[in-house]
Design a protein around this motif. Sequence first.
Motif, mmCIF file in Angstrom:
data_model
loop_
_atom_site.group_PDB
_atom_site.id
_atom_site.type_symbol
_atom_site.label_atom_id
_atom_site.label_comp_id
_atom_site.label_asym_id
_atom_site.label_seq_id
_atom_site.Cartn_x
_atom_site.Cartn_y
_atom_site.Cartn_z
ATOM 1 N N VAL A 167 37.757 13.314 46.836
ATOM 2 C CA VAL A 167 38.261 13.880 48.452
ATOM 3 C C VAL A 167 39.047 12.371 48.737
ATOM 4 O O VAL A 167 40.080 12.961 49.486
ATOM 5 N N LEU A 168 38.662 11.351 48.525
ATOM 6 C CA LEU A 168 39.382 10.143 48.900
ATOM 7 C C LEU A 168 40.636 9.735 47.899
ATOM 8 O O LEU A 168 41.678 9.217 48.385
ATOM 9 N N THR A 169 40.344 9.553 46.528
ATOM 10 C CA THR A 169 41.196 8.973 45.574
ATOM 11 C C THR A 169 42.395 10.084 45.351
ATOM 12 O O THR A 169 43.434 9.369 44.984
ATOM 13 N N ASN A 170 42.366 11.144 45.758
ATOM 14 C CA ASN A 170 43.495 12.009 45.277
ATOM 15 C C ASN A 170 44.734 11.802 46.401
ATOM 16 O O ASN A 170 45.541 11.590 46.123
ATOM 17 N N PRO A 171 44.139 11.784 47.806
ATOM 18 C CA PRO A 171 45.513 11.542 48.737
ATOM 19 C C PRO A 171 45.624 10.120 48.857
ATOM 20 O O PRO A 171 46.632 9.665 49.273
ATOM 21 N N LEU A 172 44.621 9.067 48.718
ATOM 22 C CA LEU A 172 44.895 7.751 48.630
ATOM 23 C C LEU A 172 44.421 6.924 47.393
ATOM 24 O O LEU A 172 43.292 6.147 47.271
ATOM 25 N N PRO A 173 45.082 7.039 46.267
ATOM 26 C CA PRO A 173 44.673 6.492 45.161
ATOM 27 C C PRO A 173 44.653 5.082 44.733
ATOM 28 O O PRO A 173 43.923 4.624 44.033
ATOM 29 N N GLU A 174 45.307 4.215 45.715
ATOM 30 C CA GLU A 174 45.197 2.753 45.550
ATOM 31 C C GLU A 174 44.013 2.168 46.442
ATOM 32 O O GLU A 174 44.115 0.822 46.409
ATOM 33 N N LEU A 175 43.248 2.918 47.321
ATOM 34 C CA LEU A 175 42.333 2.308 48.047
ATOM 35 C C LEU A 175 41.012 2.472 47.420
ATOM 36 O O LEU A 175 40.809 3.642 47.118
ATOM 37 N N THR A 176 40.216 1.643 47.709
ATOM 38 C CA THR A 176 38.929 1.349 47.125
ATOM 39 C C THR A 176 37.979 2.551 47.900
ATOM 40 O O THR A 176 37.938 2.573 49.125
ATOM 41 N N PRO A 177 37.444 3.659 47.656
ATOM 42 C CA PRO A 177 36.895 4.689 48.549
ATOM 43 C C PRO A 177 35.390 4.045 48.878
ATOM 44 O O PRO A 177 34.935 3.286 48.144
ATOM 45 N N TYR A 178 35.058 4.494 49.922
ATOM 46 C CA TYR A 178 34.030 4.148 50.844
ATOM 47 C C TYR A 178 34.062 2.793 51.507
ATOM 48 O O TYR A 178 33.218 2.315 52.158
ATOM 49 N N THR A 179 34.826 2.037 50.985
ATOM 50 C CA THR A 179 35.423 0.654 51.925
ATOM 51 C C THR A 179 36.397 0.737 52.505
ATOM 52 O O THR A 179 36.746 0.493 53.620
ATOM 53 N N GLU A 180 37.687 1.104 51.511
ATOM 54 C CA GLU A 180 39.112 1.074 52.159
ATOM 55 C C GLU A 180 39.313 2.301 52.750
ATOM 56 O O GLU A 180 40.446 2.500 53.401
ATOM 57 N N SER A 181 38.892 3.216 52.265
ATOM 58 C CA SER A 181 39.081 4.700 52.576
ATOM 59 C C SER A 181 37.831 5.490 53.014
ATOM 60 O O SER A 181 36.769 5.195 52.149
ATOM 61 N N LEU A 182 38.046 6.011 54.006
ATOM 62 C CA LEU A 182 36.687 6.921 54.480
ATOM 63 C C LEU A 182 37.163 8.423 54.866
ATOM 64 O O LEU A 182 38.454 8.596 55.034
ATOM 65 N N VAL A 183 36.279 9.182 54.863
ATOM 66 C CA VAL A 183 36.534 10.541 55.561
ATOM 67 C C VAL A 183 35.848 10.699 56.887
ATOM 68 O O VAL A 183 34.943 10.312 57.398
ATOM 69 N N CYS A 184 36.973 11.285 57.672
ATOM 70 C CA CYS A 184 36.399 11.422 59.013
ATOM 71 C C CYS A 184 35.462 12.870 59.077
ATOM 72 O O CYS A 184 36.516 13.980 58.936
ATOM 73 N N SER A 185 34.156 12.885 59.188
ATOM 74 C CA SER A 185 33.423 13.984 58.788
ATOM 75 C C SER A 185 32.895 15.016 60.178
ATOM 76 O O SER A 185 32.667 16.134 59.978
ATOM 77 N N ARG A 186 32.845 14.179 61.175
ATOM 78 C CA ARG A 186 32.560 14.871 62.396
ATOM 79 C C ARG A 186 33.272 14.306 63.728
ATOM 80 O O ARG A 186 33.545 13.062 63.584
ATOM 81 N N PHE A 187 33.855 14.978 64.475
ATOM 82 C CA PHE A 187 34.672 14.425 65.808
ATOM 83 C C PHE A 187 34.476 15.559 66.732
ATOM 84 O O PHE A 187 35.021 16.631 66.773
#
Length: 300
Positions: free
Chosen positions: A104-124
């Motif tokens: 979910v994170l690495t497909n759109p943001l492949p060079e960022l470390t998932p869960y630290t450099e990239s996150l998902v906004c799950s509730r707003f």
Amino acid sequence: MKGGVQQMLPVELLPEVAASSPWCLRWQQRRHSWRHVRDGGFDARRYAVDVMAEAEPAKSFVLAHHYASSYPPVSVQFGLYDTVDGARRLCGVATFGVPATTAVLTNPLPELTPYTESLVCSRFVLLDECPGNAESWFLARCFDQLLTRGVRGIVTFADPVPRRTASGKLVMPGHVGTIYAATNALYAGRATARTLKLLPDGTVFDDRAAQKIRRQEQGHRYAEARLLALGAPPRPSGHPPSIWLREALAAIGARNMRHRGNHRFVWPLGRNQRERDQVALGLPPQWPYPKVPDLDPALR
């Protein structure tokens, strides 16, 4: 889907709502209302945004007001507070955390470390009393603080498919994408099409919850309690969990709902445009933002 759950449930096809609109969605005790962006009225001097160090009261707020009535795994949560008259009253929550899979994170943001450099906004979720332009201000403050924590990219999704109870009551009118367009998120196409299990109260019983029951993993009691509250029979001692799950879903009248996939949006984060441009994208941005509802498959 293993266990034959999908084959036992009736299938429901629902039309979708446009993912971009001038209307802002609000929630109060899981009931939706709307604010138009032209109404404005937002006064930043009245509001504050802070990290919520503990899951509570963020979790209680989301469970009480968000249509999904669930709280996903969270890395950090922010509260929007109304500070009028010196008081601090929670009127909005934004959560950022861990998706079901790293893809979910690495497909759109492949060079960022998932869960630290990239996150998902799950509730707003904001209460219906919040002015029409509160979302963009709240989200910008969240991004500022996430950037200081080393986060360089956020992924989120807009769900354009309405949700109804078994009796036909509309409980979720379709997630519009106004806030994403207004804050310059990049539209990255649709996520994977799938079949959802829709419970009689209009909420989705996701695959992860079903897996917890089948494998009796941590959290299975909460997932089972949701079904029991809707009238499922208790699981007899020694009865295989996977079989009980199939029987419980059928007993309460769960439905399968075909879903073409949520609209996916990405925010590269940075202090300026140059830094944002340095965030590599694994999915090419698409234009324009989605505006036209899908044709109801039942009408094709």
